[in-house]
Write a protein that holds these residues in place. Structure first.
Motif, mmCIF file in Angstrom:
data_model
loop_
_atom_site.group_PDB
_atom_site.id
_atom_site.type_symbol
_atom_site.label_atom_id
_atom_site.label_comp_id
_atom_site.label_asym_id
_atom_site.label_seq_id
_atom_site.Cartn_x
_atom_site.Cartn_y
_atom_site.Cartn_z
ATOM 1 N N ARG A 62 9.443 2.181 0.719
ATOM 2 C CA ARG A 62 10.444 1.279 0.667
ATOM 3 C C ARG A 62 11.402 0.788 1.652
ATOM 4 N NH1 ARG A 62 9.820 3.854 -4.454
ATOM 5 N NH2 ARG A 62 11.971 5.015 -3.864
ATOM 6 N N ARG A 65 9.834 -1.433 4.350
ATOM 7 C CA ARG A 65 9.571 -2.707 4.012
ATOM 8 C C ARG A 65 10.863 -3.110 4.194
ATOM 9 N NH1 ARG A 65 5.318 -4.335 0.596
ATOM 10 N NH2 ARG A 65 6.702 -6.335 0.120
ATOM 11 N N ASP A 69 11.343 -6.269 6.916
ATOM 12 C CA ASP A 69 11.244 -7.707 6.490
ATOM 13 C C ASP A 69 12.709 -8.153 6.780
ATOM 14 O OD1 ASP A 69 8.716 -7.810 5.263
ATOM 15 O OD2 ASP A 69 9.424 -6.809 3.190
ATOM 16 N N ALA A 130 1.654 -3.277 1.189
ATOM 17 C CA ALA A 130 2.256 -4.184 1.715
ATOM 18 C C ALA A 130 1.143 -5.336 2.221
ATOM 19 C CB ALA A 130 3.230 -4.007 3.156
ATOM 20 N N LEU A 189 2.969 0.491 7.119
ATOM 21 C CA LEU A 189 2.824 -0.518 5.856
ATOM 22 C C LEU A 189 1.377 -1.004 6.026
ATOM 23 C CD1 LEU A 189 5.903 -2.607 5.862
ATOM 24 C CD2 LEU A 189 5.397 -0.754 4.134
#
Length: 230
Positions: A62, A65, A69, A130, A189
């Motif tokens: 997490r 990500r 992102d 992902a 990912l």
């Protein structure tokens, strides 16, 4: 360009470095797409090992990500570069602002052109953590990070920031962590092969240095005796 205190020997070393990194990127791309078996094994084993770790450790996944992102997203780097352009324009350095934005556009063109030309498939997983669109090589996240960081370091260097200063070491360290960090998030990912990220780093740095070489040579030419201006 106001505020510049050091432009280098007409971009000679920047051009040489750009050519070396570009050649390395072409060689690595060729070996990866053949594929050369030792490199293919490295790609597969790295991707498989990190994907297994990502499945077994959801909390770090997490975090990865969020980092990929938001913190190290290509648009984050582009916004940073846009802010630099605004500052340059505010200082009256229009040519430098155009150079920075032009370098970013060239980098984006190289990235998208290579992705379209190579069409390399991304890793496929039964349980993906992902997803990502378009082809794998080069990694756009890594290419953008490397390009932007190199441009910013070049601007500091050209303005005379000593490479032995704490500011330079901090900037260089931040750049290295950013490029390596974003590469690791993409691998963790499971959306890139290792060679995708290395090629992205090589190309992003090469494009930035080639642009810096052209900029330095142009500025030197403008100072030559007999140059006709405006």
């Amino acid at each position: 360009m106001r505020g510049v205190t050091r432009a280098g020997p007409a971009g000679a070393w920047q051009a040489a470095a750009a050519a070396t990194l570009g050649a390395a990127a072409v060689l690595l791309t060729s070996l990866a797409l053949l594929p050369w078996e030792p490199l293919a094994v490295l790609d597969r084993s790295t991707a498989s090992g990190l994907h297994t770790a990502a499945l077994e450790h959801p909390a770090p996944t997490r975090t990865m990500r969020v980092l990929t992102d938001w913190v190290w997203d290509p648009w984050t780097f582009r916004l940073l570069l846009a802010a630099v352009c605004v500052r340059l324009l505010w200082r009256g350095e229009r040519a430098a602002a155009y150079w920075v934005s032009g370098t970013a556009l060239v980098g984006a063109g190289v990235q998208q052109g290579m992705k379209a030309a190579l069409g390399r498939e991304r890793p496929h997983w039964r349980e993906p953590v992902a997803s990502a669109e378009y082809s794998a090589m080069p990694s756009g996240h890594v290419l953008t990070a490397a390009l932007v960081c190199t441009v910013l370091l070049w601007l500091w260097w050209e303005r005379g920031t000593p490479v032995t200063s704490a500011r330079w070491r901090t900037g260089l360290g931040t750049a290295a962590v950013s490029v390596l960090g974003v590469a690791f998030t993409r691998l963790w990912l499971g959306v890139h092969w290792l060679t995708d990220t290395v090629v992205g780093a090589l190309l992003g740095t090469a494009v930035a240095l080639a642009s810096a070489a052209a900029w330095a040579a142009l500025r030197r030419a403008e100072r030559l005796p007999g140059t006709v201006s405006g």
